[in-house]
Design an enzyme around this catalytic site. Structure first.
Site, PDB file in Angstrom:
ATOM      1  N   ASN A 235       4.163   0.808   2.229  1.00 33.75           N
ATOM      2  CA  ASN A 235       4.020  -0.271   3.198  1.00 33.75           C
ATOM      3  C   ASN A 235       4.234  -1.628   2.528  1.00 33.75           C
ATOM      4  O   ASN A 235       3.570  -1.950   1.538  1.00 33.75           O
ATOM      5  CB  ASN A 235       2.618  -0.240   3.818  1.00 33.75           C
ATOM      6  CG  ASN A 235       2.337   1.065   4.527  1.00 33.75           C
ATOM      7  OD1 ASN A 235       2.678   1.243   5.692  1.00 33.75           O
ATOM      8  ND2 ASN A 235       1.721   2.003   3.822  1.00 33.75           N
TER       9      ASN A 235
ATOM     10  N   ARG B  97       0.856  -1.184   0.000  1.00 39.73           N
ATOM     11  CA  ARG B  97       0.000   0.000   0.000  1.00 39.73           C
ATOM     12  C   ARG B  97       0.890   1.230   0.000  1.00 39.73           C
ATOM     13  O   ARG B  97       1.744   1.403   0.869  1.00 39.73           O
ATOM     14  CB  ARG B  97      -0.917   0.028   1.229  1.00 39.73           C
ATOM     15  CG  ARG B  97      -2.082   1.018   1.094  1.00 39.73           C
ATOM     16  CD  ARG B  97      -2.890   1.156   2.371  1.00 39.73           C
ATOM     17  NE  ARG B  97      -2.136   1.858   3.395  1.00 39.73           N
ATOM     18  CZ  ARG B  97      -2.040   1.443   4.665  1.00 39.73           C
ATOM     19  NH1 ARG B  97      -2.622   0.340   5.068  1.00 39.73           N
ATOM     20  NH2 ARG B  97      -1.316   2.141   5.538  1.00 39.73           N
TER      21      ARG B  97
ATOM     22  N   ARG C 138      -8.185   7.306   4.676  1.00 33.41           N
ATOM     23  CA  ARG C 138      -8.265   7.525   6.127  1.00 33.41           C
ATOM     24  C   ARG C 138      -8.294   9.021   6.393  1.00 33.41           C
ATOM     25  O   ARG C 138      -7.556   9.776   5.760  1.00 33.41           O
ATOM     26  CB  ARG C 138      -7.066   6.896   6.836  1.00 33.41           C
ATOM     27  CG  ARG C 138      -7.053   5.383   6.829  1.00 33.41           C
ATOM     28  CD  ARG C 138      -5.723   4.843   7.314  1.00 33.41           C
ATOM     29  NE  ARG C 138      -4.657   5.200   6.393  1.00 33.41           N
ATOM     30  CZ  ARG C 138      -3.363   4.967   6.631  1.00 33.41           C
ATOM     31  NH1 ARG C 138      -2.992   4.409   7.751  1.00 33.41           N
ATOM     32  NH2 ARG C 138      -2.449   5.303   5.741  1.00 33.41           N
TER      33      ARG C 138
ATOM     34  N   LYS D  91      12.050   3.150   6.534  1.00 38.40           N
ATOM     35  CA  LYS D  91      12.128   4.574   6.200  1.00 38.40           C
ATOM     36  C   LYS D  91      13.507   4.951   5.680  1.00 38.40           C
ATOM     37  O   LYS D  91      13.644   5.880   4.883  1.00 38.40           O
ATOM     38  CB  LYS D  91      11.774   5.420   7.435  1.00 38.40           C
ATOM     39  CG  LYS D  91      10.429   5.080   8.072  1.00 38.40           C
ATOM     40  CD  LYS D  91       9.286   5.226   7.092  1.00 38.40           C
ATOM     41  CE  LYS D  91       7.934   4.950   7.738  1.00 38.40           C
ATOM     42  NZ  LYS D  91       7.720   3.536   8.094  1.00 38.40           N
TER      43      LYS D  91
ATOM     44  N   GLU E 147       4.468   7.230   2.735  1.00 40.51           N
ATOM     45  CA  GLU E 147       5.312   6.057   2.916  1.00 40.51           C
ATOM     46  C   GLU E 147       4.808   4.937   2.012  1.00 40.51           C
ATOM     47  O   GLU E 147       3.705   5.015   1.451  1.00 40.51           O
ATOM     48  CB  GLU E 147       5.299   5.582   4.371  1.00 40.51           C
ATOM     49  CG  GLU E 147       3.930   5.154   4.859  1.00 40.51           C
ATOM     50  CD  GLU E 147       3.915   4.797   6.339  1.00 40.51           C
ATOM     51  OE1 GLU E 147       4.980   4.841   6.979  1.00 40.51           O
ATOM     52  OE2 GLU E 147       2.829   4.469   6.849  1.00 40.51           O
TER      53      GLU E 147
END
Length: 531
Positions: free
Chosen positions: A155, A133, A505, A335, A153
């Site tokens: 995932n 994702r 979200r 990261k 980011e």
């Protein structure tokens, strides 16, 4: 510039309309499995109640062109991270225990060391499965003043809320069909609600891995889960899809359970799970061969409270089952990798020649990033660094530009980052070695003034009774996630892949973090607007 006025969203609704929408949304969510287990310390073996997931009443606006761009980029990101996960040299350098992030981060170091030992023994299963994702925010801080798309980011492990996001989108379509949203906005039209078929798409990825494993007899897919998991229904919908559409059974186990139930054939590396004998049964169940391992646990150090938990994780990695993700694919989501890719010439090494345009497309979605331990950086930032004695330039730049930054460690799951005014004091607590585990990233600047109606379920008030539903109008930030999957190996970098759906979200602007399961956000969906 976008022609849509974000500061005028959401359109006004009366108290009576909000009450009606809240009632219909809550009952739809409960009826259609848009649910969580209630927040109690220990979940019973057989659930007896559920609450609806935190939700929004109106979808969040996203310019159609940016939504389509995010979707089109997913196949490029799938390929990029497949290539990273199969590039041992790159991962050793960026995430390893000798020179990379693992040197300062014990969790990363332990995973990397386990993977290094397994590499030296010989990899039993060359294929990797990624259920990915890529998360984005709308960004208003571009030089041309236009609205852009910037990645938060990428995932690579436990990319959750696919099935629940599909049901949140269906809920908004239902509310519109039922009420026409009272005619409060011309943008709320059926053609502006994009389809979302995430459940079938993610299940297809798992099913393709199961097929590629090529079991000689019956085999099942293993879901590795956390104990007392509240977000269980998001996982169960995948389980049901696999059984109903693909005739594949799922076994759910925690690391604690796997410590005694999992065995590995030393010659074939076949992984088998032996389930407990049911009460009253006179014979033990036969061991179950595992074709594919889907990790919904193992992404945070608290999932490994003892060395024995890591031993179990490495036993699974040694098996012939296809892992989602493998340890190198999990490390690829760090990261530090995100930051390393952003440096000049880095991503171009993965997309050369005729694919060079892909590198350019990806760079356009990235904010400026750098390592705290960087001795120098070509970045041009608003505030110049005021060096302390012996301090690397990366740390000095983070202190000087703190109010426009976020600091990120090598963690998933929400609640781990350091923001703005908290940064200078936090930097004082870091040792030179600790700095190697952190990156600095410029903050994305979403459209100002946009809002939403957020609904959190009533729950139990310490045994005193049920709390009422609560609907709050709040200024918000919405984060768009695009799901994809890839089945790949070193010999053939991408066997198969798919772009399978999306997640929205939404959180209040007062919250820096974005996790739904961590309690920061609500599940939302998308309304496409001009822009």
């Amino acid at each position: 510039m976008s022609s849509f006025n974000f500061s005028q969203w959401p359109p006004a609704l009366s108290d009576a309309q909000l009450e009606s929408l809240t009632h219909h949304a809550a009952t739809y969510a409960l009826s259609h499995g848009l649910t969580y287990l209630p927040p109690i310390p220990t979940q019973p073996p057989v659930p007896s109640s559920a609450i609806h997931a935190p939700i929004s009443l109106l979808p969040a606006p996203v310019p159609r062109s940016l939504f389509e761009r995010a979707q089109s980029l997913q196949s490029v990101y799938n390929t990029l991270y497949a290539r990273i996960a199969t590039n041992d040299e790159f991962l050793d350098r960026e995430m390893g225990a000798e020179v990379g992030a693992g040197k300062a981060d014990e969790f990363v170091r332990t995973l990397w060391q386990g993977w290094k030992e397994i590499r030296e023994e010989g990899i039993a299963q060359p294929l990797h499965l990624g259920l990915f994702r890529s998360d984005y925010l709308l960004h208003t801080g571009g030089e041309d003043g236009g609205l852009g798309l910037k990645q938060v980011e990428f995932n690579t492990i436990s990319s959750s809320f696919g099935p629940l996001s599909e049901r949140a989108a269906a809920m908004h379509r239902y509310l519109h069909a039922l009420t026409d949203y009272y005619g409060v906005s011309p943008d709320l039209r059926p053609e502006n609600f994009p389809p979302n078929n995430t459940t079938s798409g993610l299940a297809n990825g798992l099913a393709e891995a199961h097929k590629a494993y090529n079991a000689k007899g019956n085999a099942s897919i293993l879901f590795v889960v956390q104990p007392n998991e509240r977000n269980v229904f998001d996982q169960r919908w995948l389980e049901y899809e696999l059984l109903e559409k693909h005739s594949i059974r799922v076994v759910r186990q925690t690391f604690d359970e796997l410590a005694s139930s999992a065995t590995l054939n030393p010659e074939s590396r076949v992984l088998q799970i032996t389930l407990p004998t049911p009460p009253g049964s006179s014979s033990s169940p036969s061991p179950i061969e595992i074709s594919t391992i889907y990790f919904r646990a193992g992404y945070v150090p608290t999932d490994f409270p003892t060395p024995a938990h890591y031993t179990t994780r490495f036993l699974l990695e040694r098996s012939r089952a296809i892992k989602c993700p493998t340890i190198p694919l999990q490390l690829a989501g760090g990261k530090k990798v995100q930051e390393a890719l952003s440096q000049p010439g880095a991503v171009e090494k993965f997309f050369g020649g005729p694919e060079a345009e892909h590198a350019k497309e990806l760079r356009e979605t990235w904010m400026r990033m750098w390592a705290l331990d960087a001795p120098n950086t070509p970045l041009s930032l608003p505030a110049e660094a005021d060096h302390k004695s012996g301090e690397p330039l990366g740390t000095a730049l983070a202190r000087a530009n703190a109010m426009s930054l976020v600091l990120k460690p090598q963690r998933e799951g929400g609640g781990n980052n350091i923001y703005k005014s908290d940064i200078p004091q936090f930097l004082e607590t870091l040792s030179p070695q600790d700095r190697q585990a952190w990156i600095a990233m410029e903050l994305i600047v979403p459209p100002a003034g946009v809002g939403g109606y957020l609904v959190r379920a009533g729950g139990m008030n310490g045994g005193a009774g049920a709390l009422p539903e609560k609907t709050v109008r709040s200024e918000t930030i919405s984060e768009l996630g695009i799901f994809g999957w890839a089945l790949f190996g070193k010999e053939k970098v991408v066997e198969e892949q798919g772009n399978v759906g999306w997640l929205m979200r939404t959180k209040g602007v007062e919250s820096n973090e974005g996790g739904v399961a961590a309690g920061f956000s609500v599940l939302d969906s998308v309304v496409l607007v001009d822009g």
